[in-house]
Design a protein around this motif. Structure first.
Motif, PDB file in Angstrom:
ATOM      1  N   ASN A  47       0.862  -1.181   0.000  1.00 57.91           N
ATOM      2  CA  ASN A  47       0.000   0.000   0.000  1.00 57.91           C
ATOM      3  C   ASN A  47       0.899   1.232   0.000  1.00 57.91           C
ATOM      4  OD1 ASN A  47      -2.268   1.607   0.144  1.00 57.91           O
ATOM      5  ND2 ASN A  47      -3.013   0.774   2.066  1.00 57.91           N
ATOM      6  N   ALA A  48       0.322   2.399  -0.202  1.00 55.30           N
ATOM      7  CA  ALA A  48       1.093   3.643  -0.149  1.00 55.30           C
ATOM      8  C   ALA A  48       1.765   3.753   1.222  1.00 55.30           C
ATOM      9  CB  ALA A  48       0.180   4.844  -0.401  1.00 55.30           C
ATOM     10  N   ALA A  49       2.982   4.254   1.228  1.00 53.08           N
ATOM     11  CA  ALA A  49       3.758   4.370   2.467  1.00 53.08           C
ATOM     12  C   ALA A  49       2.961   5.114   3.534  1.00 53.08           C
ATOM     13  CB  ALA A  49       5.072   5.092   2.194  1.00 53.08           C
ATOM     14  N   GLY A  50       2.939   4.555   4.726  1.00 55.01           N
ATOM     15  CA  GLY A  50       2.267   5.183   5.855  1.00 55.01           C
ATOM     16  C   GLY A  50       0.797   4.840   5.986  1.00 55.01           C
ATOM     17  N   LEU A  51       0.254   4.066   5.050  1.00 53.30           N
ATOM     18  CA  LEU A  51      -1.157   3.716   5.097  1.00 53.30           C
ATOM     19  C   LEU A  51      -1.335   2.251   5.470  1.00 53.30           C
ATOM     20  CD1 LEU A  51      -2.619   5.499   1.942  1.00 53.30           C
ATOM     21  CD2 LEU A  51      -2.544   6.327   4.302  1.00 53.30           C
ATOM     22  N   GLU A 100      -0.808  -2.597   5.204  1.00 52.31           N
ATOM     23  CA  GLU A 100       0.477  -2.434   4.536  1.00 52.31           C
ATOM     24  C   GLU A 100       0.495  -3.057   3.145  1.00 52.31           C
ATOM     25  OE1 GLU A 100       3.578  -3.770   7.139  1.00 52.31           O
ATOM     26  OE2 GLU A 100       3.159  -2.184   8.595  1.00 52.31           O
ATOM     27  N   GLN A 101      -0.314  -4.108   2.941  1.00 49.45           N
ATOM     28  CA  GLN A 101      -0.420  -4.730   1.623  1.00 49.45           C
ATOM     29  C   GLN A 101      -1.872  -4.749   1.181  1.00 49.45           C
ATOM     30  OE1 GLN A 101       1.521  -8.612   2.155  1.00 49.45           O
ATOM     31  NE2 GLN A 101       3.075  -7.845   0.744  1.00 49.45           N
ATOM     32  N   ILE A 102      -2.066  -4.563  -0.121  1.00 49.93           N
ATOM     33  CA  ILE A 102      -3.388  -4.634  -0.738  1.00 49.93           C
ATOM     34  C   ILE A 102      -3.278  -5.537  -1.966  1.00 49.93           C
ATOM     35  CG2 ILE A 102      -4.094  -2.341   0.063  1.00 49.93           C
ATOM     36  CD1 ILE A 102      -3.474  -1.317  -2.806  1.00 49.93           C
ATOM     37  N   ALA A 103      -4.398  -5.873  -2.551  1.00 47.86           N
ATOM     38  CA  ALA A 103      -4.399  -6.613  -3.811  1.00 47.86           C
ATOM     39  C   ALA A 103      -5.102  -5.770  -4.860  1.00 47.86           C
ATOM     40  CB  ALA A 103      -5.095  -7.958  -3.651  1.00 47.86           C
ATOM     41  N   GLN A 104      -4.657  -5.915  -6.086  1.00 47.17           N
ATOM     42  CA  GLN A 104      -5.265  -5.199  -7.201  1.00 47.17           C
ATOM     43  C   GLN A 104      -5.628  -6.200  -8.289  1.00 47.17           C
ATOM     44  OE1 GLN A 104      -2.805  -2.209  -9.005  1.00 47.17           O
ATOM     45  NE2 GLN A 104      -4.479  -1.410 -10.216  1.00 47.17           N
ATOM     46  N   VAL A 105      -6.892  -6.166  -8.709  1.00 45.09           N
ATOM     47  CA  VAL A 105      -7.324  -7.019  -9.823  1.00 45.09           C
ATOM     48  C   VAL A 105      -6.651  -6.502 -11.085  1.00 45.09           C
ATOM     49  CG1 VAL A 105      -9.273  -7.759 -11.251  1.00 45.09           C
ATOM     50  CG2 VAL A 105      -9.514  -7.659  -8.765  1.00 45.09           C
ATOM     51  N   THR A 106      -5.924  -7.378 -11.742  1.00 43.98           N
ATOM     52  CA  THR A 106      -5.226  -7.006 -12.976  1.00 43.98           C
ATOM     53  C   THR A 106      -5.884  -7.605 -14.212  1.00 43.98           C
ATOM     54  OG1 THR A 106      -3.706  -8.863 -12.673  1.00 43.98           O
ATOM     55  CG2 THR A 106      -3.006  -6.718 -11.819  1.00 43.98           C
TER      56      THR A 106
END
Length: 160
Positions: A81-85, A88-94
């Motif tokens: 995820n964006a630093a500081g948010l 800490e990890q997200i998933a993105q459908v590609t």
């Protein structure tokens, strides 16, 4: 009784069939979205890209089968995820492709794919999924809203 939808890990042999689904979706989408322009040999390039995607350790790539026929696929990449948010990890459908020529026999293919993806992500303790959908893809937008997704951001494109 109709056959059940089975979702399994995508195989290299699935990619040529899935590229047909992807290409059909892109042909329709480019008619409504001027940002979408298919490259020469677009299917071949997509297939090569998906072959690389299969090799990525941070990617989940799933294919749905109805009877003996491949009917769709979904892929998501786990990203920081964006630093500081948080999280800490997200998933993105590609990748999200469904055979648009057989809606009468889909039996909830998209829902089955999403549920399998959510289960795989939960095993990795991923709690947020990011999905990008074209503003002109009203059917896909309706699907994601129906699955509980919320539109929180607007994405802007600028020609340079």
């Amino acid at each position: 009784m109709s056959p059940a939808v089975i979702v399994r890990a995508t195989l290299l042999a699935d990619i040529p069939i899935l590229s047909e689904f992807w290409y059909d979706q892109m042909v329709l989408l480019q008619q409504m979205n001027p940002r979408i322009r298919l490259a020469p040999e677009a299917r071949k390039k997509w297939e090569l890209g998906m072959q690389e995607t299969l090799q990525q350790p941070n990617t989940i790539f799933l294919t749905s089968i109805l009877g003996t026929e491949i009917v769709g696929a979904i892929a998501a990449t786990v990203l920081p995820n964006a630093a500081g948010l948080l999280p800490e990890q997200i998933a993105q459908v590609t990748t999200f492709v469904i055979d648009i020529h057989t809606p009468h026999i889909q039996h909830g293919t998209g829902r089955h794919l999403l549920e399998a993806l959510k289960n795989s992500l939960a095993e990795q303790h991923i709690t947020q999924l990011h999905i990008s959908v074209s503003t002109s893809s009203v059917v896909e937008q309706a699907f994601w809203r129906g699955m509980g997704a919320k539109n929180n951001d607007e994405i802007f494109w600028m020609a340079l």
